[in-house]
Motif scaffolding. Structure first.
Motif, PDB file in Angstrom:
ATOM      1  N   UNK A  91      49.015  40.013  52.069  1.00  0.00           N
ATOM      2  CA  UNK A  91      48.912  39.220  50.847  1.00  0.00           C
ATOM      3  C   UNK A  91      48.078  39.942  49.785  1.00  0.00           C
ATOM      4  N   UNK A  92      46.920  40.451  50.176  1.00  0.00           N
ATOM      5  CA  UNK A  92      46.019  41.073  49.215  1.00  0.00           C
ATOM      6  C   UNK A  92      46.572  42.344  48.600  1.00  0.00           C
ATOM      7  N   UNK A  93      47.076  43.258  49.437  1.00  0.00           N
ATOM      8  CA  UNK A  93      47.624  44.508  48.902  1.00  0.00           C
ATOM      9  C   UNK A  93      48.913  44.259  48.118  1.00  0.00           C
ATOM     10  N   UNK A  94      49.688  43.252  48.536  1.00  0.00           N
ATOM     11  CA  UNK A  94      50.887  42.911  47.770  1.00  0.00           C
ATOM     12  C   UNK A  94      50.534  42.419  46.386  1.00  0.00           C
ATOM     13  N   UNK A  95      49.503  41.578  46.301  1.00  0.00           N
ATOM     14  CA  UNK A  95      49.074  41.080  44.984  1.00  0.00           C
ATOM     15  C   UNK A  95      48.479  42.204  44.134  1.00  0.00           C
ATOM     16  N   UNK A  96      47.782  43.130  44.788  1.00  0.00           N
ATOM     17  CA  UNK A  96      47.248  44.290  44.057  1.00  0.00           C
ATOM     18  C   UNK A  96      48.385  45.102  43.464  1.00  0.00           C
ATOM     19  N   UNK A  97      49.402  45.401  44.271  1.00  0.00           N
ATOM     20  CA  UNK A  97      50.539  46.168  43.773  1.00  0.00           C
ATOM     21  C   UNK A  97      51.257  45.409  42.662  1.00  0.00           C
ATOM     22  N   UNK A  98      51.444  44.116  42.844  1.00  0.00           N
ATOM     23  CA  UNK A  98      52.109  43.307  41.828  1.00  0.00           C
ATOM     24  C   UNK A  98      51.337  43.339  40.509  1.00  0.00           C
TER      25      UNK A  98
END
Length: 219
Positions: A91-98
């Motif tokens: 969740x965290x790295x996905x939101x960072x990439x987004x």
């Protein structure tokens, strides 16, 4: 959440297809994105096709980034029970990439408008501005695909731990992730970038199909 994830993955894949289609057709003869491209030619093209390029930029960055955020949240939720350590990282790295992807789109779209404004009154200044905007946009949005590569590896690991995505899909996602990390090395940047982009197209649609068949969970 599995249904939300399936829809988000489908939208992510669709934005990639749209982006590649425009690159291969409309932008194919301009040299757009190539290091040897003539900035003056590019700026002239941008001024002539301002509307299309604005839609293209918003789609491949902003729409994709928002869908990616939804996908990261959905995957984190459905993997939480069976992969409690990796799910928050997904969740965290996905939101960072987004966040980086959306930021690239906002910079690109604002920069595009200013470049087009300058093109008719100061073409050379517009060309220099486009080079600057392109560097910032590319840096945020994927010149080196580290954020996307790390995320793909995290999803692959969490998918195997949770059993959410059985079969070869997690391994394929791992390969996509490795190709993203390889873009950090200049000798591999171009080739690995192509594998990363095309691999993610397949991965997004494959993921959408897998999530649509998975038991509903994470509500």
């Amino acid at each position: 959440m599995t249904r939300l994830g399936a829809l988000a993955a489908l939208l992510c894949g669709s934005t990639y297809v749209f982006g590649f289609a425009i690159m291969a057709t409309v932008l194919g003869g301009t040299g757009y994105g190539a290091s040897a491209a003539d900035p003056g030619v590019i700026v002239g093209f941008l001024a002539t096709h301002h509307g299309l390029m604005s839609v293209w930029t918003l789609t491949i960055y902003v729409v994709n980034g928002l869908a990616l955020a939804a996908l990261a949240i959905a995957l984190g939720a459905v993997m939480q029970t069976d992969a409690p350590t990796l799910a928050p990282l997904v969740r965290g790295f996905g939101l960072l990439w987004a966040t980086l992807v959306v930021a690239a789109g906002l910079v690109g779209n604002v920069g595009l408008t200013e470049v087009v404004r300058l093109q008719s009154i100061a073409p050379e200044e517009a060309a220099r501005l486009w080079q600057l905007v392109h560097i910032v946009e590319t840096g945020l949005g994927g010149g080196n695909e580290i954020a996307g590569g790390v995320w793909a590896l995290l999803v692959a690991g969490a998918a195997r731990a949770s059993g959410l995505l059985p079969g070869p899909l997690p391994w394929f996602g791992g390969l996509v992730g490795v190709s993203g990390l390889l873009t950090l090395l200049p000798v591999f940047t171009d080739g690995a970038g192509v594998v990363f982009g095309l691999g993610y197209v397949v991965w997004f649609f494959w993921l959408a199909a897998a999530l649509s068949r998975a038991p509903a969970k994470g509500y």
